[in-house]
Design a protein around this motif. Structure first.
Motif, PDB file in Angstrom:
ATOM      1  N   SER A 147      48.664  42.299  38.808  1.00 52.45           N
ATOM      2  CA  SER A 147      48.175  41.207  39.487  1.00 52.45           C
ATOM      3  C   SER A 147      47.219  41.365  40.691  1.00 52.45           C
ATOM      4  N   THR A 148      47.710  42.492  41.464  1.00 52.91           N
ATOM      5  CA  THR A 148      47.046  43.019  42.472  1.00 52.91           C
ATOM      6  C   THR A 148      45.422  43.422  42.048  1.00 52.91           C
ATOM      7  N   VAL A 149      45.753  44.309  41.141  1.00 50.63           N
ATOM      8  CA  VAL A 149      44.303  44.672  40.461  1.00 50.63           C
ATOM      9  C   VAL A 149      43.326  43.530  40.281  1.00 50.63           C
ATOM     10  N   ALA A 150      43.812  42.608  39.462  1.00 49.90           N
ATOM     11  CA  ALA A 150      42.867  41.519  39.288  1.00 49.90           C
ATOM     12  C   ALA A 150      42.534  40.864  40.544  1.00 49.90           C
ATOM     13  N   GLY A 151      43.207  40.603  41.398  1.00 43.39           N
ATOM     14  CA  GLY A 151      42.856  39.862  42.576  1.00 43.39           C
ATOM     15  C   GLY A 151      41.691  40.682  43.300  1.00 43.39           C
ATOM     16  N   ALA A 152      42.009  42.261  43.364  1.00 42.07           N
ATOM     17  CA  ALA A 152      40.845  43.007  44.077  1.00 42.07           C
ATOM     18  C   ALA A 152      39.644  43.038  43.248  1.00 42.07           C
ATOM     19  N   ALA A 153      39.771  42.874  41.871  1.00 53.27           N
ATOM     20  CA  ALA A 153      38.640  42.918  41.157  1.00 53.27           C
ATOM     21  C   ALA A 153      37.783  41.868  41.394  1.00 53.27           C
ATOM     22  N   SER A 154      38.349  40.649  41.687  1.00 62.30           N
ATOM     23  CA  SER A 154      37.512  39.215  42.034  1.00 62.30           C
ATOM     24  C   SER A 154      37.017  39.716  43.204  1.00 62.30           C
ATOM     25  N   MET A 155      37.417  40.123  44.163  1.00 58.26           N
ATOM     26  CA  MET A 155      36.829  40.461  45.394  1.00 58.26           C
ATOM     27  C   MET A 155      35.533  41.214  45.171  1.00 58.26           C
ATOM     28  N   PHE A 156      35.897  42.399  44.548  1.00 59.61           N
ATOM     29  CA  PHE A 156      34.739  43.120  43.956  1.00 59.61           C
ATOM     30  C   PHE A 156      33.552  42.596  43.544  1.00 59.61           C
ATOM     31  N   ALA A 157      33.946  41.663  42.560  1.00 56.41           N
ATOM     32  CA  ALA A 157      32.985  40.725  41.797  1.00 56.41           C
ATOM     33  C   ALA A 157      32.162  39.996  42.733  1.00 56.41           C
ATOM     34  N   LEU A 158      32.761  39.216  43.735  1.00 61.16           N
ATOM     35  CA  LEU A 158      32.121  38.448  44.733  1.00 61.16           C
ATOM     36  C   LEU A 158      31.126  39.289  45.579  1.00 61.16           C
ATOM     37  N   GLN A 159      31.563  40.591  45.700  1.00 61.86           N
ATOM     38  CA  GLN A 159      30.588  41.465  46.340  1.00 61.86           C
ATOM     39  C   GLN A 159      29.510  41.645  45.925  1.00 61.86           C
ATOM     40  N   LYS A 160      29.356  41.554  44.430  1.00 68.31           N
ATOM     41  CA  LYS A 160      28.134  41.814  43.545  1.00 68.31           C
ATOM     42  C   LYS A 160      27.385  40.590  43.527  1.00 68.31           C
ATOM     43  N   TYR A 161      28.189  39.365  43.700  1.00 69.50           N
ATOM     44  CA  TYR A 161      27.501  38.014  43.361  1.00 69.50           C
ATOM     45  C   TYR A 161      26.360  37.686  43.909  1.00 69.50           C
ATOM     46  N   SER A 162      25.351  37.148  43.346  1.00 69.78           N
ATOM     47  CA  SER A 162      24.205  36.653  43.945  1.00 69.78           C
ATOM     48  C   SER A 162      23.826  35.324  44.065  1.00 69.78           C
TER      49      SER A 162
END
Lengths: 252, 325, 312
Positions: free
Chosen positions: C290-305
Motif C-alpha cells: 500500500s505504501t509503495v502504491a501511495g508513493a508511486a502516485s506521488m511520483f506520478a504527480l511529480q511527472k504530471y503535466s
C-alpha cells in the motif's frame, strides 16, 4: 445552395408563452419571440439568464414546462424529428470523438442528418470553411480554433434552415473571432441560413446581427431589429452602453 | 443511404475497436484464456502422471488384473477455467464497458450533437447496443479462434465438428450473458446523475448476481460446513442422508429459489451442459442437452431482453446529457 | 510552529476529500453496500449454522432409531463461531477491492475533469502533500466504513444468542477488519496511481481492474491449479495446492505478488477458519504494498503535466 424549406411562410423561429421550471425554480418566464427567416439574431443576457436553457428548448434537447415552440413551422415537441432535420447546432466548447479522423467524425454526423452525397458534401463544406486537407487527421491533435471550425462544419453539412450557435466565440483568439464572423455572414448571405446566436461579445453582435433579444433573469426584456435599436438609443455610442441601460432599467 | 441505427453502430464499433481500451481488453482476455488452458493442461498432465505411477505400482505388485480407469482426454473439458473467467471477469469487464460507453457521452457534449439530429432515441440506443454487440462478438470470435488453435496444438487432436458446434453455441450464449451486464450497467449509468455511484452500484449488483447468489448453493450446503463433509463425519448411509435432508425441504427450496434468480447460474448450467463439463452431459447430443436445458436458455434470454429494455427505458435526453464532473 | 503550518493544508485536503465523497453520494453508497453485505453474510452464516445444528439433531435421532450406539459429537463444535463471517472474506477480496479502486480513481479524475488540478498545483502546498491529503482522506473513509462493518457484525452477534463470541474472538474480528483495511488501501492507492498516471480516463480505470484480476484470479490459479470459481469458495479456501512441478515453481516465483492469497490467508487465520500460526511477514507485505502504491502516485504527480489535460 438553398436550405431546407419551411412549412408555408412561417417564421424561422416562433416561441409562444414558453415557461420552463427546473427543480421548482422557474428559469424561463412566458417567453414570446418571432424571428423571420434570413435573420441573424443575437441573443444577449448575463450568465445564468437562461440563454442556454432557451437554446436547449429550441434545439429539442429539453422539453419546456409550458408554451409552444415552432422551428421552420414545425413543433419542437410533436414534430421533433422534422425540426432536427432543419437545424444545425454548435454547442459551447464542442467536443468530438478524438480517436476518429475529421472525415469520420463529419461523415458520422452527416449520415445521421440524412445527407446522401457524403464525400462531396464534406469536401464542399471544408472548402467553404477554407479548411481542406485535414480530412484524415485525428481530432486529438487539433487546437481550439480548429475544433470550432469542425464544429461549424458538422452543423452546416446538411444545409439546415436555422443554425444555432451557443457562445461561438468563446475561447477564440482575435483572428479566430474574425474568421468566425466572416463565416456567419457568408452562411447568411450565400446560403440564406437563419442564425440564432447566444453571445456575450456585444461588439460582435453589432458587427454581425440583424436583430437582437435581451434575456434577463429568465424574462425577455427587449427584442427588435438592430436598425431600430440604434434609432431608439441615439445617445448611446455602443451596443454595450445600450445593453447596460436595459439591464439597469430592468433590475431597478 | 444506411439507417441511423446502422450508422451509429458502425461508428461505435470503429471508435471502440481503435481505442486502446478494446485492444487492451482483447489482449487481456486472450491472456486469461491462455492461463486457464495452460493450467488445465498441466493439471491433466499431473493426472496422467498419477495414473501412470499408480499403474506401474500395480504392475510391480503383480496385480495386473486390477483395472483403474485411465484419465480420458476431452478437449472441451479443458475450457472449464475459461468459461469461469468469462462468467466472472467477463461480467466485470462488460460492466466497465457499459459504464464507460455512457460516461463518455455524458462527460462531453457530443451527446448534444447527436440528440439534435433527426434520429429517434430508440435508433440511437439501438445503434449503441448493436455496435457493442458487434464488438463483443468480435472479441468472442477472437477467443474462440485462439482456443481452437491452442487446444489443437497442445492436445494434438483436432476438434470434431459436433465439438466445434458446441463450442460456437457456448460462445453465443456468452454473448447474451455479457451484453446483459453491458446494458445493465449502461442503464444504471444513465439513471444516476452521479457517475461513480452508478459504477459502484453496478459492481455491487455484480457481486450479488455473480458471486453471492451462485455461491449460496455451496456456502449454504450443510454438508459443506465441516471439512471432509458433515455427513461423512457422522458416518450416515446415503439413504439416511436423504431422509434427513428431506426434513429440511424449506431450507433447500430457499437455496434453489435464490439460485434461480441469478443469470450467472443459468449461463453456467447451460454452457457446462453444452460443453460436457457437467459430467452427465459429456458426449451427449445437442438435442438431448437442449431438451434438458431449455429453461436455462429461456431465462438467459429473458435476462438479456430485460437488460436491453432497461437501457432503452432509461435513455431520455435529460439523462443522456445530465452529468457531474 | 512549522508543524501546524504544514498540518493545516493537509487537513484542508483531507476534509475536502471526505466532503466530496459525501456530497457525490459515494460515501453513503459504499456504506450502504458494505453494511448490507455484512448483514447478508451474517444471515447466511447464521441460517446455515442453525440449519446444520438442526440437521445434527435429526441425524442423531435417525442414527439412534437405526440402533447405532456410538454417535460422533457435533462436528460443528470444532468450528469457531467466527466462521459465519467466512463469506465476508470473498466479498472484501472481490467487490471491496473494486470499490476501493473506484474511490481512488475518482479522487484524481474528478479534479481533472472539473479542471481544478492546475489551480491546486499552483498553490504553495506542493504536489506530494496534495496526494498525501487524498490518500489520508480515502483511508479515513475506508476506516470509517470498515469500522461500521465491525459494529454491524459485532452487534448482530450480540443480538443473536446462538452466535455468542468470546472476548478473544471479538479481538480476532477486529484484526480481520484491520487486515481488510490494509488490503483495500492497496487497491485505493492503485486506483489513484493510475488516475494520475494515465491521461485516458477509460484506461486509467481499466488498468487497476486488470491488476485486481491478476492478483485475485490469475496468480492464485497459476500457483494452485484451481479453477477460478473454486478459488472463490470460502468453504474450501483453505485448499491444499495442486501437486506438480509446474505449480510449485509458479508458486515460488509468484508469491511476492500474491496479495490476494496473502489477504485470504490472514483473513482465514483471524476468522479462525484455518489453523496455524500468524505470518507477520504477510501483514508487513500488505503494508509495504500500500505504501509503495501511495508513493508511486506521488511520483506520478511529480511527472504530471497540466497541459496534457487541455489537449485531451
Amino acid at each position: 445552395m438553398k436550405p431546407k424549406q419551411s412549412e408555408g411562410d412561417s417564421p424561422a423561429i416562433e416561441v409562444r408563452g414558453v415557461t420552463h421550471a427546473y427543480n421548482g425554480h422557474t428559469v424561463l418566464h412566458d417567453l414570446n419571440l418571432s424571428i423571420p427567416a434570413g435573420e441573424i439574431f443575437g441573443f444577449l443576457g448575463h450568465n445564468g439568464a437562461g440563454k442556454t436553457t432557451t437554446m436547449s428548448i429550441l434545439t429539442t434537447l429539453l422539453r419546456q414546462t409550458a408554451g409552444e415552440v415552432k422551428i421552420a413551422g414545425f413543433d419542437t415537441l410533436s414534430q421533433s424529428i422534422e425540426v432536427r432535420k432543419r437545424i444545425g447546432y454548435l454547442p459551447e466548447n464542442v467536443t468530438f470523438y478524438n480517436d476518429l479522423t475529421v472525415y469520420e467524425n463529419l461523415a458520422y454526423f452527416a449520415r445521421l442528418s440524412g445527407v446522401e452525397e457524403i464525400d462531396a458534401k464534406i469536401d464542399e463544406t471544408l472548402a467553404f470553411l477554407d479548411f481542406r486537407g485535414v480530412e484524415h487527421k485525428r481530432l486529438k491533435t487539433f487546437s481550439k480554433g480548429m475544433r470550432q471550425r469542425i464544429g461549424i462544419a458538422q452543423a452546416i453539412l446538411h444545409d439546415p434552415a436555422v443554425l444555432f450557435l451557443d457562445e461561438p466565440t468563446s475561447g477564440l483568439d482575435p483572428m479566430g473571432i474574425k474568421n468566425l464572423r466572416d463565416i456567419i455572414l457568408r452562411l447568411n448571405r450565400e446560403r440564406g441560413m437563419t442564425i440564432f446566436m447566444n453571445t456575450h461579445l456585444l461588439s460582435e453582435v453589432g458587427k454581425t446581427c440583424t436583430s437582437i433579444g435581451v434575456l434577463s433573469m429568465g424574462k425577455l426584456i427587449y427584442t427588435d431589429t438592430m436598425e431600430h435599436t440604434r434609432r431608439k438609443y441615439p445617445d448611446e455610442a455602443s451596443l454595450e452602453e445600450i445593453y447596460v441601460r436595459m439591464e439597469t432599467a430592468e433590475t431597478s | 443511404m444506411t439507417s441511423p441505427t446502422l450508422t451509429i453502430a458502425k461508428k461505435e464499433y470503429r471508435d471502440s475497436a481503435r481505442n486502446a481500451l478494446f485492444i487492451t481488453l482483447a489482449g487481456f482476455m486472450v491472456l486469461l484464456t491462455a492461463v486457464s488452458i495452460l493450467v488445465a493442461s498441466f493439471s491433466f498432465q499431473a493426472e496422467v502422471a498419477q495414473y501412470n505411477a499408480a499403474l506401474s505400482q500395480l504392475t510391480a505388485t503383480q496385480r495386473a488384473g486390477a483395472v483403474i480407469p485411465a484419465p480420458s482426454y476431452y478437449p472441451l473439458l479443458m475450457l472449464r477455467g475459461t468459461i469461469e473467467y468469462l462468467e466472472i471477469i467477463g461480467a466485470v469487464l462488460a460492466i466497465v464497458l457499459g459504464y464507460l460507453a455512457i460516461a463518455k457521452e455524458k462527460g462531453s457534449n457530443t451527446s448534444r450533437l447527436l440528440l439534435t439530429r433527426p434520429v429517434s432515441r430508440a435508433a440511437l440506443i439501438g445503434g449503441k447496443v448493436l455496435g457493442t454487440s458487434l464488438l463483443i462478438l468480435t472479441l468472442l470470435a477472437l477467443l474462440e479462434g485462439f482456443i481452437i488453435l491452442s487446444i489443437t496444438a497442445i492436445g494434438h487432436v483436432a476438434f470434431s465438428s459436433p465439438e466445434l458446434l458446441k463450442l460456437t453455441l457456448s460462445f453465443s450464449y456468452t454473448y447474451f450473458y455479457l451484453l446483459f451486464f453491458f446494458c445493465f450497467s449502461a442503464a444504471l449509468t444513465l439513471f444516476f446523475k452521479d457517475l461513480p455511484r452508478a459504477l459502484l452500484l453496478s459492481f455491487a449488483l455484480w457481486l450479488v448476481f455473480v458471486l453471492i447468489i451462485p455461491q449460496i448453493g455451496d456456502t449454504m450446503d450443510p454438508d459443506n460446513q465441516v471439512p471432509g463433509g458433515f455427513f461423512a463425519s457422522m458416518h450416515t448411509t446415503q439413504d439416511q442422508q436423504h431422509a434427513i435432508i428431506a426434513q429440511f425441504q424449506n431450507y433447500e427450496n430457499f437455496r434453489n429459489a435464490l439460485e434461480v434468480s441469478s443469470i450467472e447460474k443459468h449461463y453456467e448450467r447451460l454452457v457446462f451442459a453444452t460443453l460436457g463439463i457437467k459430467g452427465m452431459y459429456n458426449d451427449k447430443s445437442l438435442g438431448y442437452i437442449m431438451g434438458d436445458k431449455w429453461p436455462d436458455l429461456a431465462l438467459l434470454l429473458a435476462f438479456y431482453i430485460a437488460g436491453v429494455g432497461a437501457a432503452f427505458l432509461f435513455a431520455s435526453n435529460k439523462r443522456i446529457m445530465a452529468s457531474s464532473p | 510552529m512549522s508543524s501546524s503550518r504544514i498540518a493545516s493544508p493537509l487537513r484542508t485536503l483531507i476534509a475536502h476529500e471526505l466532503r466530496t465523497l459525501r456530497r457525490e453520494g459515494t460515501f453513503s453508497t459504499l456504506l450502504g453496500i458494505f453494511s448490507s453485505v455484512t448483514l447478508f453474510s451474517v444471515f447466511i452464516g447464521w441460517s446455515t449454522r442453525s440449519t446444520t445444528i438442526a440437521i445434527y439433531a435429526a441425524t442423531v435421532t435417525t442414527l439412534k432409531a437405526a440402533g447405532v450406539s456410538h454417535i460422533a459429537p457435533n462436528p460443528l463444535l470444532g468450528v469457531s463461531t467466527l466462521s459465519i463471517f467466512n463469506n465476508l472474506i470473498i466479498y472484501t477480496l472481490l467487490v471491496g477491492a473494486l470499490l476501493a479502486i473506484v474511490i481512488g480513481h475518482r479522487s484524481f479524475v474528478r479534479d481533472r475533469k472539473s479542471g481544478v488540478v492546475p489551480l491546486l498545483l499552483s498553490r504553495p502546498a506542493g504536489r506530494p502533500l496534495y496526494i498525501a491529503g487524498k490518500l489520508c482522506g480515502i483511508s479515513a473513509a475506508l476506516l470509517f466504513i470498515l469500522f461500521s462493518m465491525f459494529v454491524v457484525s459485532a452487534l448482530s452477534t450480540l443480538l443473536i444468542p446462538a452466535l455468542h463470541l468470546s472476548g478473544g474472538e471479538f479481538l480476532s474480528l477486529a484484526a480481520f477488519y484491520t487486515v481488510s483495511f490494509l488490503y483495500l488501501a492497496f487497491f485505493a492507492a492503485l486506483g489513484l496511481l493510475f488516475g494520475v498516471y494515465m491521461s485516458n480516463e477509460s484506461l486509467a480505470l481499466l488498468a487497476p481492474v486488470l491488476v485486481w484480476i491478476a492478483v485475485v484470479f490469475i496468480l492464485p490459479e497459476l500457483s494452485t491449479g484451481q479453477n477460478p470459481v473454486s478459488l472463490l469458495n470460502p468453504v474450501t479456501l483453505a485448499h491444499v495446492p495442486s501437486s506438480g512441478t509446474f505449480f510449485s515453481s509458479a508458486r515460488a516465483i509468484l508469491s511476492p505478488f500474491s496479495f490476494g492469497q496473502d489477504y485470504t490467508a490472514l483473513a482465514l487465520h483471524f476468522l479462525r477458519i484455518s489453523p496455524g500460526a500468524l505470518d507477520f511477514g504477510t501483514i508487513l507485505k500488505l503494508l509495504v504494498a500500500s505504501t509503495v502504491a501511495g508513493a508511486a502516485s506521488m511520483f506520478a504527480l511529480q511527472k504530471y503535466s497540466t497541459t496534457a489535460d487541455q489537449i485531451a
